[in-house]
Scaffold this motif. Structure first.
Motif, PDB file in Angstrom:
ATOM      1  N   GLU A 171      70.969 167.688  35.119  1.00  0.00           N
ATOM      2  CA  GLU A 171      70.198 167.719  33.880  1.00  0.00           C
ATOM      3  C   GLU A 171      70.057 169.142  33.357  1.00  0.00           C
ATOM      4  O   GLU A 171      70.221 169.402  32.157  1.00  0.00           O
ATOM      5  N   SER A 185      78.956 164.298  35.301  1.00  0.00           N
ATOM      6  CA  SER A 185      79.361 163.713  34.031  1.00  0.00           C
ATOM      7  C   SER A 185      80.828 163.296  34.050  1.00  0.00           C
ATOM      8  O   SER A 185      81.205 162.271  33.472  1.00  0.00           O
ATOM      9  N   THR A 201      74.284 155.120  36.251  1.00  0.00           N
ATOM     10  CA  THR A 201      73.164 155.552  37.076  1.00  0.00           C
ATOM     11  C   THR A 201      73.501 155.377  38.550  1.00  0.00           C
ATOM     12  O   THR A 201      73.231 156.260  39.384  1.00  0.00           O
ATOM     13  N   GLN A 202      74.120 154.260  38.871  1.00  0.00           N
ATOM     14  CA  GLN A 202      74.499 153.994  40.259  1.00  0.00           C
ATOM     15  C   GLN A 202      75.623 154.920  40.713  1.00  0.00           C
ATOM     16  O   GLN A 202      75.634 155.404  41.854  1.00  0.00           O
ATOM     17  N   GLU A 208      80.474 146.052  36.465  1.00  0.00           N
ATOM     18  CA  GLU A 208      79.206 145.874  37.186  1.00  0.00           C
ATOM     19  C   GLU A 208      79.310 144.702  38.158  1.00  0.00           C
ATOM     20  O   GLU A 208      78.874 144.790  39.318  1.00  0.00           O
ATOM     21  N   ARG A 230      76.215 157.969  39.715  1.00  0.00           N
ATOM     22  CA  ARG A 230      75.670 159.301  39.961  1.00  0.00           C
ATOM     23  C   ARG A 230      74.760 159.319  41.180  1.00  0.00           C
ATOM     24  O   ARG A 230      74.703 160.318  41.901  1.00  0.00           O
ATOM     25  N   ARG A 231      74.074 158.228  41.424  1.00  0.00           N
ATOM     26  CA  ARG A 231      73.212 158.155  42.611  1.00  0.00           C
ATOM     27  C   ARG A 231      74.057 158.232  43.876  1.00  0.00           C
ATOM     28  O   ARG A 231      73.698 158.918  44.844  1.00  0.00           O
ATOM     29  N   THR A 268      74.895 152.138  30.974  1.00  0.00           N
ATOM     30  CA  THR A 268      73.745 152.890  31.494  1.00  0.00           C
ATOM     31  C   THR A 268      73.505 152.638  32.968  1.00  0.00           C
ATOM     32  O   THR A 268      73.450 153.576  33.792  1.00  0.00           O
ATOM     33  N   ASN A 269      73.324 151.380  33.360  1.00  0.00           N
ATOM     34  CA  ASN A 269      72.996 151.080  34.750  1.00  0.00           C
ATOM     35  C   ASN A 269      74.147 151.435  35.680  1.00  0.00           C
ATOM     36  O   ASN A 269      73.938 152.012  36.756  1.00  0.00           O
ATOM     37  N   GLU A 327      75.183 161.881  44.298  1.00  0.00           N
ATOM     38  CA  GLU A 327      74.130 162.782  44.780  1.00  0.00           C
ATOM     39  C   GLU A 327      73.921 162.627  46.281  1.00  0.00           C
ATOM     40  O   GLU A 327      73.802 163.619  47.017  1.00  0.00           O
TER      41      GLU A 327
END
Length: 333
Positions: free
Chosen positions: A234, A192, A213-214, A319, A216-217, A209-210, A220
């Motif tokens: 989560e 976060s 998402t990228q 983006e 955090r991906r 949002t998108n 990971e």
């Protein structure tokens, strides 16, 4: 024990203020303007229930602390200032073998840095709202408690000091616990915190949002490749919500995170190198492209260096920058 809160910003001032008002021995170390205001008028700690005016002992230099064997350092500086703080504390008489350093900071980079200077290093998970935009005034907009905190040894374990500090923080109105796997919890929270630069850069403009998402991906993949311990983000966020809720801010007061506050105050530096930059570093070590974290790191640092206010770009602007980097990276791989 005496709590030496080193870095009296939003989080540090709140910790020092709540510890002091509940009868604990606390000393805060902060910037001269903040310290002078506290000495003249007291620390204004604004909570959902009331505004406290607290005569917290405060100094502006490490050499004025007078370190003793009863001290515990709550390190609350931004991550970019950790190494300098360690050098200052050691030079001021902090015993490298005995003085406990508790890293109450975002990122997983501070504990390894502190361990270069001090033997007894602890990780501290901080889920605490705090706003610090003017000297002498700090907002702690929290409902039911002052925030959610976990304490444990670095790299793992929870000793008697972990328990004692958690107990003291609980008495100071925090939901505080000892956690032998605190670094995995801090790893989960970092997902976060990777959005801190986004809030600072965009001031909330655009659909994030998108992009996130990228971001955090990438994180990971890098954590898995590097063997960095982390809990499910989560599951962590669910646990944090169960322990802590934020209260509405007073009219006219805004907050989009600690990095946003850094730009808003024009400090000239920002923590992105130790959040998004840590993902970029791990990506380079393990041949994993990280264009989305790269954009956040570089844009946030450029804005900080030029003393620019939040809101220069939208999420869609970022983006486009990330996608322009991602295409060449995909060809190279």
């Amino acid at each position: 024990m005496r709590f030496v809160v080193f870095g009296a910003g939003a989080i540090g001032s709140g910790l020092g203020g709540h510890l002091h008002r509940t009868g604990h021995d606390a000393l805060i170390v902060g910037r001269p303007a903040h310290v002078n205001r506290i000495r003249q008028q007291g620390l204004q700690l604004v909570t959902d229930e009331q505004t406290y005016t607290l005569s917290v002992p405060a100094v502006a230099r490490a050499e004025d602390v007078g370190f003793t064997d009863q001290d515990v350092v709550l390190l609350c500086v931004k991550s970019q200032d950790t190494d300098r703080a360690m050098v200052e504390i050691r030079a001021a008489g902090g015993d490298p073998q005995r003085l406990p350093i508790l890293c109450c900071q975002n990122s997983i980079t501070n504990e390894p840095a502190a361990a270069r200077y001090f033997r007894r290093v602890y990780g501290v998970l901080i889920v605490v709202p705090g706003i610090f935009l003017e000297p002498g005034v700090v907002f702690n907009n929290s409902l039911g408690n002052a925030g959610f905190i976990e304490v444990g040894q670095f790299p793992s374990g929870a000793d008697a000091l972990s328990q004692d500090v958690a107990q003291a923080l609980s008495a100071a109105s925090y939901a505080a616990y000892a956690n032998p796997n605190v670094m995995a919890a801090k790893g989960a929270k970092m997902f976060s915190n990777l959005g801190n630069a986004m809030g600072a850069i965009t001031d909330g403009k655009g659909d994030q949002t998108n992009f996130m998402t990228q971001v955090r991906r990438e994180a990971e993949r890098c954590f898995q490749a590097a063997g960095v311990p982390f809990k499910s983000p989560e599951a962590f966020e669910k646990r944090a919500r169960e322990q802590h809720r934020q209260s509405p801010l007073p009219p006219g007061v805004r907050n989009l995170g600690s990095s946003w506050q850094s730009l808003q105050r024009g400090l000239g530096s920002i923590e992105a190198d130790f959040l998004n930059g840590e993902i970029v570093r791990l990506g380079r070590l393990h041949a994993i492209p990280t264009p989305y974290n790269e954009v956040l790191q570089e844009v946030a640092n450029s804005m900080a260096a030029h003393h620019e206010k939040p809101g220069k770009f939208t999420a869609q602007d970022l983006e486009r920058q990330a996608m322009s980097r991602a295409a060449p990276a995909a060809k190279e791989s």
